[in-house]
Every structure is written in C-alpha cells, then in structure tokens.
Design a protein around this motif. Structure first.
Motif, mmCIF file in Angstrom:
data_model
loop_
_atom_site.group_PDB
_atom_site.id
_atom_site.type_symbol
_atom_site.label_atom_id
_atom_site.label_comp_id
_atom_site.label_asym_id
_atom_site.label_seq_id
_atom_site.Cartn_x
_atom_site.Cartn_y
_atom_site.Cartn_z
ATOM 1 N N ALA A 188 0.848 -1.197 0.000
ATOM 2 C CA ALA A 188 0.000 0.000 0.000
ATOM 3 C C ALA A 188 0.884 1.249 0.000
ATOM 4 C CB ALA A 188 -0.913 -0.008 1.212
ATOM 5 N N ALA A 189 1.963 1.195 0.781
ATOM 6 C CA ALA A 189 2.880 2.336 0.842
ATOM 7 C C ALA A 189 3.602 2.526 -0.491
ATOM 8 C CB ALA A 189 3.890 2.127 1.958
ATOM 9 N N GLU A 190 3.892 1.422 -1.154
ATOM 10 C CA GLU A 190 4.532 1.474 -2.476
ATOM 11 C C GLU A 190 3.637 2.247 -3.445
ATOM 12 O OE1 GLU A 190 7.365 -0.699 -3.100
ATOM 13 O OE2 GLU A 190 7.574 0.253 -5.056
ATOM 14 N N ILE A 191 2.358 1.907 -3.442
ATOM 15 C CA ILE A 191 1.410 2.593 -4.308
ATOM 16 C C ILE A 191 1.221 4.036 -3.832
ATOM 17 C CG2 ILE A 191 -1.048 2.650 -4.962
ATOM 18 C CD1 ILE A 191 -0.889 -0.391 -5.227
ATOM 19 N N ASP A 192 1.338 4.240 -2.519
ATOM 20 C CA ASP A 192 1.227 5.589 -1.954
ATOM 21 C C ASP A 192 2.518 6.397 -2.130
ATOM 22 O OD1 ASP A 192 -1.363 5.840 -1.117
ATOM 23 O OD2 ASP A 192 -1.021 5.070 0.895
ATOM 24 N N ALA A 193 3.389 5.955 -3.000
ATOM 25 C CA ALA A 193 4.601 6.684 -3.380
ATOM 26 C C ALA A 193 5.573 6.899 -2.228
ATOM 27 C CB ALA A 193 4.234 8.022 -4.020
ATOM 28 N N ALA A 194 5.606 5.957 -1.278
ATOM 29 C CA ALA A 194 6.547 6.099 -0.168
ATOM 30 C C ALA A 194 7.923 5.576 -0.579
ATOM 31 C CB ALA A 194 6.041 5.323 1.041
ATOM 32 N N SER A 195 8.972 6.360 -0.264
ATOM 33 C CA SER A 195 10.338 5.916 -0.561
ATOM 34 C C SER A 195 10.728 4.842 0.458
ATOM 35 C CB SER A 195 11.298 7.091 -0.457
ATOM 36 O OG SER A 195 11.286 7.559 0.881
ATOM 37 N N ARG A 198 11.082 6.408 3.820
ATOM 38 C CA ARG A 198 9.766 6.753 4.374
ATOM 39 C C ARG A 198 9.061 5.496 4.900
ATOM 40 N NH1 ARG A 198 6.038 9.990 6.446
ATOM 41 N NH2 ARG A 198 4.161 10.332 5.256
ATOM 42 N N PRO B 71 7.600 2.215 -11.599
ATOM 43 C CA PRO B 71 7.215 1.704 -10.282
ATOM 44 C C PRO B 71 5.738 2.010 -10.004
ATOM 45 C CG PRO B 71 8.535 3.694 -10.061
ATOM 46 C CD PRO B 71 8.541 3.325 -11.516
ATOM 47 N N ALA B 72 5.171 1.285 -9.057
ATOM 48 C CA ALA B 72 3.744 1.411 -8.752
ATOM 49 C C ALA B 72 3.330 2.869 -8.525
ATOM 50 C CB ALA B 72 3.415 0.576 -7.522
ATOM 51 N N ALA B 73 4.160 3.592 -7.812
ATOM 52 C CA ALA B 73 3.799 4.968 -7.428
ATOM 53 C C ALA B 73 3.636 5.882 -8.634
ATOM 54 C CB ALA B 73 4.867 5.523 -6.498
ATOM 55 N N LEU B 77 -2.215 5.216 -10.314
ATOM 56 C CA LEU B 77 -3.350 4.370 -9.974
ATOM 57 C C LEU B 77 -3.429 4.193 -8.457
ATOM 58 C CD1 LEU B 77 -1.750 1.514 -9.313
ATOM 59 C CD2 LEU B 77 -1.868 1.257 -11.769
ATOM 60 N N ASN B 95 -4.032 8.224 7.446
ATOM 61 C CA ASN B 95 -4.100 7.167 6.438
ATOM 62 C C ASN B 95 -4.457 7.758 5.081
ATOM 63 O OD1 ASN B 95 -3.964 4.055 6.838
ATOM 64 N ND2 ASN B 95 -4.608 4.872 8.823
ATOM 65 N N PHE B 98 -1.539 10.060 3.749
ATOM 66 C CA PHE B 98 -0.184 9.496 3.624
ATOM 67 C C PHE B 98 0.385 9.600 2.203
ATOM 68 C CE2 PHE B 98 2.759 5.821 3.265
ATOM 69 C CZ PHE B 98 3.660 6.189 4.239
ATOM 70 N N GLY B 99 -0.397 9.141 1.248
ATOM 71 C CA GLY B 99 0.076 9.142 -0.135
ATOM 72 C C GLY B 99 0.306 10.556 -0.658
ATOM 73 N N THR B 101 1.040 13.198 1.158
ATOM 74 C CA THR B 101 2.229 13.752 1.818
ATOM 75 C C THR B 101 3.482 13.269 1.088
ATOM 76 O OG1 THR B 101 0.973 13.416 3.845
ATOM 77 C CG2 THR B 101 3.245 14.088 4.112
ATOM 78 N N ASN B 102 3.461 12.005 0.707
ATOM 79 C CA ASN B 102 4.626 11.460 -0.005
ATOM 80 C C ASN B 102 4.845 12.172 -1.340
ATOM 81 O OD1 ASN B 102 4.989 9.624 2.017
ATOM 82 N ND2 ASN B 102 3.818 8.014 1.008
ATOM 83 N N LEU B 103 3.759 12.641 -1.930
ATOM 84 C CA LEU B 103 3.871 13.349 -3.208
ATOM 85 C C LEU B 103 4.224 14.816 -3.000
ATOM 86 C CD1 LEU B 103 0.771 11.814 -5.024
ATOM 87 C CD2 LEU B 103 3.174 11.333 -5.501
ATOM 88 N N ARG B 146 -8.710 6.289 0.829
ATOM 89 C CA ARG B 146 -7.275 6.425 0.568
ATOM 90 C C ARG B 146 -6.994 6.320 -0.927
ATOM 91 N NH1 ARG B 146 -3.406 2.380 3.673
ATOM 92 N NH2 ARG B 146 -4.271 0.954 2.149
ATOM 93 N N ARG B 150 -6.133 10.272 -4.077
ATOM 94 C CA ARG B 150 -5.029 10.417 -5.049
ATOM 95 C C ARG B 150 -5.536 10.913 -6.396
ATOM 96 N NH1 ARG B 150 -0.767 6.740 -4.548
ATOM 97 N NH2 ARG B 150 -0.042 7.621 -6.514
#
Lengths: 297, 363
Positions: A188-195, A198, B71-73, B77, B95, B98-99, B101-103, B146, B150
C-alpha cells in the motif's frame, strides 16, 4: 476437595520446583541483602546495625562509587542504542528472504551464545591487545594502533564493541517482529509513493514499537548488569585507571576482595533501584512512542 | 481517467505459468471485473497492472503509455486491498493523507482532498480514529477513501468485499456502484464472487488457469456463455449440465438424453459426438407444459422466500436444480415432472465450446 485447589493443583504442582527455588534460594538472600545493606558485615563477625551509614558514605564520600556509575552509565548509553541499531540492521538484511537464511541466522546468533563466556572475553582481549589482530590490520595500512585495552581513553569502547557484537538475541526478536508486519502495508505504501526511507520510518519503526521496547528494556537491564566481559578484560579490578570500573566490578571488589558485605549489599540495592527506575521510565514513556495493535482504547 | 491495454502478457514463477499470453483492452471509464476461481491468476494480473508484481513478458500500457518499467507509485493508480491494508498506527486522517504527503502536495490541498473524500464516503466523524476502532465496513470506506484522494486514472480493487459479512457486502456493492457513477474513473475489480461481478461490472473477464475464457457484458456472459467453463461459472445456482449424443436427422439434429429422451434443438453443426446440454434452473419448470418432460424425486427444497430451488433426482441418478415460485408447494420425497424447452438451452461440443444451430433456433 475445594474447587479452587482442584482446578489449580496441576499448575501449582508444575510450579513447585521453581517456587522452592525462588523462596529458598532467591527471596531469602534478597531480603537478607536488604537487611545487610544497613549493617557493617565482614562475614567473620556478626553484622552490626549501621543505619543509613553505607548509603550516606556511598553518595557523599565514595569517589569510586561515582566513577563506577559514570562508567556503567556511559556503557549503557553507548552500547544499548548501538546494539539495537546493529541488531535491527542485520535483522532487516536477513528478512529479505535470502537463500540459506537459517545458516546465517545461526552464524549471527553464535556470538550471543558464546558472548557471555570467559573464553570470548579472553579472545576479545587478544584481538584488541597492543599486538593483537586489530593493530596488525591497522599496521598493514601504516597506522600504529594504540593499546586499546591499556589506554583509559579507548578501553571502554572495546567493551562496547564486544557488547554490540553480541547482537544475536535482539536480532532474532527483531526478525520475528519484522515478519509480523503485513506485506500489504508495504505494498500500500509502495502505491502511496513512499520511498524506502519513508517506509522504514513511517511503517517499519512504528509497527516494531513493541519489539523495540521489549529489546530496549531487556538490553538496558543486561547492560547495567555487565560483569563477565568487564571482569576478564579489566583484569578484575576496573583497570586501566578505573576506566572499566563497572558497577558490578566495584560491587564484587567490595564484597569479595575487601569483605565489606554490608556496603556491597547497599551497592546492590542501588543498582536494583537504578534498573527499576530506568525500566519504569521506559514503561512510562512507551505510551507516547509504542503502538500496540491490540491495546484497549 | 485512462484506458488500459495488456499485450501478450505472461507471468510465470519458475516453471509454473500463472498467466499465459494474455491480451485485453479496457476502455477508459469502464468498470471491468476480473472473475474466476481461486488460483486462476486474477489477483496476479491485478498486481501486475499495479506494478507490485513484475511481468515475465509482454507489455502493459496505461493511457497509451507503456508502464512495464514504471514503479507502482508512478502509474497514477490506486489500489484497494482485500485486507484493507490500513496503516494501523495512523489515524484515519493520516491514512488518507499518507500518499499525498509522499507526493509533497501542499498542506491545504491535502486537507481539501481528505475532507472531500471523507464527505463522499461519510467518514467525517471517524477522521481522528485509528483503524482498530473501526468496523469492517468503516475500514473498507477508509481504504476506498485512501484510493480516491489520489485522484488516480485507474482504480484497482482486489477482492475488497470478501472480508465483510453478507449484509454489508450488499450495501458496499451499492456504494461502490454509485461511487463509480460519481467518479467515472476506470475501475478494475477482482473477485471470485460472480454476484459482485454481475451486479457491478460494465464488462466481465472470466479467467481460468491464467487464460481468458470470455470477455463480455454480464448479459452476454449469462445468456451466451462461450464455453462450458463460463456456463458453469456464471449463474447461481449453477447451470444444469446434461450429457447427450448428437446425430444429424434430416435438416436438424437430434440429441439423445438420459432422462428426457431425444430432443430436437434445430440444426447443430456437430454430429456423432458427445454434447453437453446446459439449462439454467429458471428454464426448467415443474409440470408437463414443455416439449420434453421427465420425472424424478425431489431430494432437497431450498426455500428462499420469493423463490424456491428444488433439487430433483432423475431416473439416471443426475440431480437437476429447478427454479419455482416461492408459493409452489414442493415437498422432499415427492415425485415431480420436470419440463424442458430446448430453445432456452446452451449446447457445448466435446471440447466444451459453444455450438449454435444455423437456423438460429438455439439460443
């Protein structure tokens, strides 16, 4: 037969040997040492009541007591975090599902089994001697290494290094903790663009909280009680220049070299209180940084 | 919004081939459901689209862009997991954020998106709670939330309702369908539950052992199954399958069945081979009205209120499931006459492929 007894009899039967051991061999000496800490006692003559004299002397006059505190605290503050970080690092590397992981686990755990033995302490002493393995390696690069054990500036760090090398037990616990983190969260974190960083700080570390806490408490208690390694490496007296005068070494000297059993008992109780205090602080602080999945709200 | 194209996609784990040379085009804005039995490769396919699983061969394109190496990110999607995969130590708000913030999205934009998603999914009062303080349905909503914050081009759902109880599943099905209507984003949904597939999909892909058995609308799949597998997989209770032998007889065909005698379904392009005649329970009836009848003993009555499914043991030993109105008086152990109209039957040859009559008499 009473219902309570009938229901619990098998449990107490199995506990019985331990209970005998605890009451006869542990609780008795514990209480005796508490009493003795308020006496003057040299084994040969009966203990004489001294009130708070031992504690007063310890805190107001005894420089070696403060030196042993300083050495022990320095050791705890250096070795525990270093050991935990090292153990976590190795656990994460082993968690990658590499081939032959069982062998690696056993190999990495080995120092922990051997670590508390006198043989390893002697080996360590030889590794860090003036003409030991470390200095021989340094010599290849033209560096003249110091006498690690003989120099008060370095001696403590060699013991810290030995402690860190014994990372096996916390590493295994970390490994079990890492395995318990669902892979879905990382995906889920991978898809959420977490390094990677992170993911480590936002997922791995918080979810390892209970395991980190467990290891921290256990390793801190262990570190405060360090004896064998320090005794062998320091030659049993905290040398050089009291730089390895750990609390337990000082306690040992007072008890079995100078036969000041009353004072040694007082030292033991101070160590117990220090450990209890640190454990209490860890428990109290844990509510702010340890997350439990099954905690009640 | 974006379409998706899979070209000659393969996936194998060592010698085990999970997906075999799969080709599929998904239109932008479609709600495509991948359905199939356990181990058919549907979740693997979804994970390959997500970028969580490498593909062994072929290309995956999203919105016309090949994403094999992305990569997935960076595939733009979102995915909703079967386990919800909510970060247990974070509040619902964190939750959702999270995504974003990462962006490194601006804070006020994150707050706006979280608030919008919370409002759409009616989870505003739950924002400060942790996942463990939520019910299964609420967790599912947060997981969907969640995904929607995005604002992805593509939504992926991996059996998202399978952990919910039956009542909640029906409710969430309706909510997902209305969410799809509202967002209009391309959705790919994996399930093993054909009711979910039938009720939500604009198109269904039936997968079996890593190959596509049929792609079509729910109507097409139900009414014109391409092969025996699809006929058996789609429809609940399962379609009745009668084995017979087809022979040419004049301009038409005759099929000799164990219990119904010889039926004449029209001209089938097959002769002298085993044929499977499939009839859905609602196309069998009690009574002697149909052109072909047979008697059997009622071995089980499943009373569902508005309707009944009766299991009838025929003389050959085969059990047929027959649909009847909820008011029908049926008792176990009774002898009943079952009537069958070949016009509503589906015919499959010895290889399990659909055969149809040239004169169109056969459905």
């Amino acid at each position: 037969m009473n219902k309570f007894i009938r229901r619990n009899l098998p449990g107490y039967t199995f506990l019985f040997p331990w209970l005998i051991g605890f009451f006869a061999l542990a609780l008795g000496p514990i209480l005796a040492s508490l009493y003795l800490s308020f006496t003057r006692y040299d084994i040969l003559t009966p203990p004489q009541w001294a009130g708070l004299e031992n504690y007063e002397y310890m805190f107001t006059w005894d420089d070696r007591f403060w030196q042993s505190m300083k050495v022990t605290f320095t050791f705890v503050f250096l070795s525990v975090p270093a050991k935990l970080i090292f153990a976590l690092g190795i656990a994460m590397a082993l968690d990658k599902g590499i081939r032959g992981i069982g062998l690696y686990r056993a190999v990495y755990y080995l120092p922990s089994i051997l670590g508390a033995s006198i043989a390893v302490a002697i080996l360590w002493r030889q590794v860090f001697e003036a003409n030991g393995v470390i200095n021989s390696i340094l010599a290849i690069f033209g560096i003249a290494g110091p006498h690690w054990m003989g120099n008060p500036d370095y001696s403590l760090y060699t013991i810290v290094t030995l402690a860190v090398w014994q990372f096996g037990a916390p590493m295994l616990i970390f490994l079990a903790g890492l395995r318990a983190i669902p892979n879905d969260l990382y995906e889920a974190a991978e898809i959420d663009a977490a390094s990677k960083t992170r993911k480590f700080f936002a997922i791995t570390l918080p979810l390892l909280g209970p395991v980190i806490f467990f290891n921290l408490v256990l390793q801190t208690i262990d570190a405060f009680k360090i004896f064998t390694n320090a005794f062998v490496i320091s030659g049993g007296n905290g040398a050089p220049a009291d730089s390895l005068l750990f609390f337990t070494i000082y306690l040992y000297e007072e008890a079995f070299k100078y036969f000041r059993m009353g004072y040694a008992s007082a030292l033991a109780w101070v160590l117990l209180i220090v450990i209890a205090l640190f454990t209490a602080i860890a428990f109290f602080s844990s509510r702010y940084w340890v997350y439990y999945e099954n905690e009640r709200d | 919004m974006a379409g998706l194209s899979l070209r000659n996609v393969k996936k194998s784990y060592g010698a085990v081939e999970v997906i075999d040379d799969l080709n599929l085009d998904i239109e932008s804005g479609e709600f495509l459901v991948l359905v199939g039995p356990s181990g058919c490769g549907k979740s693997t396919l979804l994970r390959m689209i997500a970028g969580l699983e490498e593909i062994t061969d072929g290309t995956i394109s999203i919105g016309g862009r090949v994403v094999n190496e992305l990569p997935a990110a960076r595939r733009e999607l979102s995915m909703v997991f079967q386990s919800y995969a909510l970060y247990p130590h974070m509040s619902v708000r964190k939750n959702l954020a999270f995504g974003l913030t990462n962006l490194k999205m601006p804070k006020d934009e994150i707050e706006k998106r979280v608030a919008d998603a919370a409002q759409i999914l009616q989870i505003e009062p739950l924002l400060e709670r942790r996942p463990r303080q939520l019910s299964g349905g609420q967790k599912q909503r947060v997981a969907i939330g969640r995904a929607i914050v995005r604002e992805p081009k593509l939504f992926l759902f991996d059996e998202p309702l399978s952990n919910l109880d039956a009542e909640l599943r029906v409710q969430m099905r309706v909510e997902l369908a209305s969410l799809y209507k509202r967002l209009g984003t391309t959705m790919i949904y994996v399930t093993h539950d054909q009711i979910e597939a039938m009720t939500m999909a604009t198109r269904i892909v039936v997968l079996n052992k890593g190959i596509i058995e049929q792609v079509g609308t729910p109507f097409e799949l139900y009414n014109r199954p391409r092969n025996l597998f699809v006929a058996g997989f789609i429809g609940s209770p399962k379609i009745n399958m009668l084995k017979g032998k087809a022979t040419h007889a004049g301009a038409g065909s005759e099929i000799a069945l164990d219990d119904f005698g010889t039926v004449v379904p029209g001209a089938l392009p097959t002769a002298d081979e085993t044929i499977t005649v499939c009839v859905r329970p609602e196309h069998l009836s009690f009574g002697s009205d149909g052109p072909f009848t047979a008697t059997g003993e009622i071995s089980l009555v499943e009373y569902l209120g508005s309707e009944i499914y009766a299991h009838v043991r025929m003389a050959s030993g085969q059990i047929l499931v027959v649909h009847a109105s909820g008011r029908a008086q049926l008792r176990m152990g009774e002898t009943a006459t079952v009537s069958f109209d070949p016009a509503f039957a589906h015919y499959f040859d010895a290889q399990g492929q659909r055969v149809e009559s040239g004169d169109g008499a056969v459905q």
